[in-house]
Scaffold this motif. Structure first.
Motif, short mmCIF file in Angstrom:
data_model
loop_
_atom_site.label_atom_id
_atom_site.label_comp_id
_atom_site.label_asym_id
_atom_site.label_seq_id
_atom_site.Cartn_x
_atom_site.Cartn_y
_atom_site.Cartn_z
N GLU A 81 -6.36 46.69 -5.68
CA GLU A 81 -5.87 45.98 -4.49
C GLU A 81 -6.01 46.83 -3.23
O GLU A 81 -6.22 46.30 -2.15
CB GLU A 81 -4.41 45.56 -4.68
N GLU A 82 -5.85 48.15 -3.37
CA GLU A 82 -5.90 49.03 -2.20
C GLU A 82 -7.22 48.89 -1.45
O GLU A 82 -7.24 48.85 -0.22
CB GLU A 82 -5.67 50.49 -2.59
N SER A 100 -9.73 38.31 9.22
CA SER A 100 -9.07 38.66 7.96
C SER A 100 -9.53 37.73 6.84
O SER A 100 -9.70 38.16 5.69
CB SER A 100 -7.55 38.66 8.10
N ILE A 107 -7.34 45.46 0.44
CA ILE A 107 -6.46 45.45 1.62
C ILE A 107 -7.00 46.39 2.69
O ILE A 107 -6.97 46.07 3.89
CB ILE A 107 -5.02 45.81 1.22
N ARG A 161 -3.12 39.16 0.38
CA ARG A 161 -4.12 40.17 0.73
C ARG A 161 -4.49 40.09 2.21
O ARG A 161 -4.52 41.10 2.91
CB ARG A 161 -5.39 39.96 -0.10
N VAL A 206 -1.37 41.18 4.46
CA VAL A 206 -1.07 42.62 4.46
C VAL A 206 -2.16 43.38 5.21
O VAL A 206 -1.88 44.26 6.03
CB VAL A 206 -0.90 43.15 3.02
N GLY A 207 -3.41 43.03 4.94
CA GLY A 207 -4.52 43.68 5.66
C GLY A 207 -4.45 43.44 7.15
O GLY A 207 -4.65 44.35 7.96
#
Length: 194
Positions: free
Chosen positions: A61-62, A129, A65, A5, A8-9
């Protein structure tokens, strides 16, 4: 799951911050179009966006992220924009004297000179992050360190809460070590100066 997570973010937010920082730093037109909206969005705490993300993107998850990406975008943008703008214009002019066009100047002069500032922004975003990850994993997560801490809080398991905090700290140290390695590889001339 937590590292995925956060990674990707960071990748999405960092890439957007880098693109906007370079474009706005190199072009007054792009700065006029995008800098003010980005500065306005930057002062909104990313945690405050959580209810809006939950409604618009959902609780999967969207949204997690997206929250991490938004948090990571601004440190990279601000540092990249400043680093590009702070490049000594005399050096750019010298490049023109040697026949470099605007694109060549950007690639061969501006970006290498701006690289230390850009890497500072990326390094800072890596820490952000993890901060955003803590918040994101408290919301409808079914895996990750934040989820474990949330479960431990509900069952009053102080040992698991402390373990989760230690894991976050270790992730922070790991991220910092990785970034130092990237900085050494990307800027070998810095090692020679020491």
């Amino acid at each position: 799951m937590s590292l995925t997570r956060a990674g990707v973010g960071l990748l999405i937010g960092g890439a957007l911050g880098l693109v906007f920082g370079v474009l706005n730093g190199l072009s007054r037109l792009f700065e006029d179009l995008f800098d003010l909206p980005l500065q306005v969005a930057r002062v909104v705490p990313f945690i405050a966006l959580l209810p809006l993300l939950t409604i618009t993107v959902g609780i999967g998850e969207e949204s997690k992220i997206t929250l991490i990406a938004i948090a990571c975008l601004f440190p990279v943008y601000i540092n990249t924009f400043s680093a590009v703008r702070d490049v000594d214009r005399k050096v750019v002019e010298a490049g023109k004297v040697f026949g470099l066009n605007r694109f060549q100047s950007s690639i061969q002069i501006i970006m290498p000179m701006a690289l230390p500032g850009i890497l500072v922004g990326i390094r800072y975003s890596m820490g952000v992050s993890l901060l955003a990850l803590i918040v994101a994993e408290q919301i409808n997560a079914n895996a990750g360190v934040g989820y474990i801490i949330w479960l431990a809080q509900n069952s009053v398991r102080i040992d698991l809460i402390i373990t989760g905090i230690i894991i976050y700290a270790l992730l922070g140290v790991l991220v910092d070590l990785v970034m130092k390695g990237i900085e050494r590889a990307a800027m070998p001339w810095k090692r020679a100066e020491k």
